[in-house]
Motif scaffolding. Structure first.
Motif: not given
Length: 127
Positions: A39-41, A92-93, A98-99, A104-107
């Motif tokens: 979900v974080s990604i 989000l954080i 959120i992880d 960061i990977i998603g961004l």
């Protein structure tokens, strides 16, 4: 080599590539880590996609303005976009839990896609 990507279809290629990579990373995150990580990604990828579209629309509008108006319009839109993204990241954080690594990977999805397409087009044209 393979099929070249025309400059007219470049935006679509980046968008489709980003969505495919987002799907693969979300699935991988869910299978190998946790649902929270996936979900974080996904949250980071959606935010990156929204930011990418907003930046594209701003640039298209700036190119149609007079030079005197374009600078201040682009600066205002840039600051507005930056503030909005910062607010969403904060929520989000801090509030959604959120992880951060997944976020960061998603961004980073569109950075990876743009670099990959650049290398592909460079190798395909032989330049």
């Amino acid at each position: 080599m393979g099929r070249t990507i025309s400059e007219d279809r470049l935006f679509a290629a980046v968008t489709i590539g980003g969505l495919v990579l987002l799907g693969v990373l979300c699935l991988t995150g869910y299978v190998f880590w946790s649902g929270r990580f996936a979900v974080s990604i996904l949250a980071g990828g959606i935010l990156a996609l929204f930011n990418f579209y907003w930046m594209r629309n701003t640039l298209k509008r700036v190119l149609n303005l007079h030079p005197r108006q374009a600078g201040s319009f682009a600066q205002f839109r840039y600051l507005l976009r930056l503030a909005f993204v910062a607010l969403i990241l904060y929520v989000l954080i801090v509030h959604a839990g959120i992880d951060v690594i997944g976020l960061i990977i998603g961004l980073s999805i569109f950075v990876v896609v743009i670099i990959g397409l650049s290398i592909y087009m460079l190798l395909d044209k032989g330049e």
